[in-house]
Motif scaffolding. Structure first.
Motif, PDB file in Angstrom:
ATOM      1  N   THR A 291       1.856   6.488  -7.399  1.00  0.00           N
ATOM      2  CA  THR A 291       0.896   6.980  -7.726  1.00  0.00           C
ATOM      3  C   THR A 291       1.267   8.093  -8.146  1.00  0.00           C
ATOM      4  N   ALA A 292       1.263   8.871  -6.577  1.00  0.00           N
ATOM      5  CA  ALA A 292       1.717  10.020  -6.263  1.00  0.00           C
ATOM      6  C   ALA A 292       2.429  10.298  -7.000  1.00  0.00           C
TER       7      ALA A 292
ATOM      8  N   TRP B 219      -4.333   0.954   4.226  1.00  0.00           N
ATOM      9  CA  TRP B 219      -5.217   2.807   3.957  1.00  0.00           C
ATOM     10  C   TRP B 219      -3.921   4.221   4.402  1.00  0.00           C
TER      11      TRP B 219
ATOM     12  N   SER C 198       2.131   8.434   0.074  1.00  0.00           N
ATOM     13  CA  SER C 198       1.415   9.858  -1.350  1.00  0.00           C
ATOM     14  C   SER C 198       1.497  11.345  -0.958  1.00  0.00           C
TER      15      SER C 198
ATOM     16  N   CYS D   2       0.599  -1.842  -0.214  1.00  0.00           N
ATOM     17  CA  CYS D   2      -0.195  -0.042  -0.232  1.00  0.00           C
ATOM     18  C   CYS D   2       1.061   1.527   0.209  1.00  0.00           C
TER      19      CYS D   2
ATOM     20  N   LEU E 110      -0.755   3.721   2.622  1.00  0.00           N
ATOM     21  CA  LEU E 110      -0.780   4.379   1.592  1.00  0.00           C
ATOM     22  C   LEU E 110      -1.305   6.061   1.405  1.00  0.00           C
ATOM     23  N   VAL E 111      -2.351   6.520   2.349  1.00  0.00           N
ATOM     24  CA  VAL E 111      -2.198   8.091   2.327  1.00  0.00           C
ATOM     25  C   VAL E 111      -0.705   8.224   2.382  1.00  0.00           C
TER      26      VAL E 111
ATOM     27  N   GLY F 266       0.590   3.994  -2.359  1.00  0.00           N
ATOM     28  CA  GLY F 266       0.556   5.320  -2.502  1.00  0.00           C
ATOM     29  C   GLY F 266       2.523   6.244  -3.183  1.00  0.00           C
TER      30      GLY F 266
END
Length: 135
Positions: free
Chosen positions: A61-62, A120, A127, A54, A123-124, A58
């Motif tokens: 994706t960023a 979660w 990111s 995760c 990941l947050v 993250g």
């Protein structure tokens, strides 16, 4: 917008295969190590690889969302290959079902919540951290 043929180029498929091999070997190593620790188990290994995955997702994706130039092949190797084979939803689901089937409902619930919440949150956090570095 990317053309569908781009996704299936031989170089992208090779990148996915190499990343997948590396990710699955890492997953195996983490699971074996977690099980070998006194008091450890494969449940810890699954949770660890899912949370790490995760965080990696993250960050990836960023990075993709930023203006940083990153090779398409590298993105396929990391996102689809490495992270895809490192993480395991099916093992997570199976292990939580086994715990519940053994009547260990609290352990099953904690295991499910730990994977979801920690995954979660990681990941947050990653990111946001990577996004802040690339702005």
């Amino acid at each position: 917008e990317k053309h569908p043929a781009t996704m299936t180029s031989l170089l992208n498929l090779a990148a996915i295969a190499v990343g997948g091999a590396a990710g699955s070997l890492c997953r195996y190593g983490v699971t074996v190590a977690a099980d070998a620790i006194p008091g450890g188990s494969t449940l810890w290994g699954t949770t660890i690889v899912n949370v790490i995955g995760c965080g990696l997702l993250g960050g990836i994706t960023a990075l993709e969302s930023s203006e940083t130039e990153v090779s398409e092949h590298l993105m396929f190797a990391l996102r689809v290959g490495f992270v895809g084979s490192l993480t395991t939803f099916s093992t997570f689901a199976g292990e939580s079902t086994v715990l519940a089937g053994e009547g260990r409902w609290a352990a099953s619930g904690i295991y499910v919540l730990a994977n979801l919440v920690l995954g979660w949150a990681t990941l947050v956090a990653v990111s946001g951290w990577v996004g802040g570095m690339t702005d």
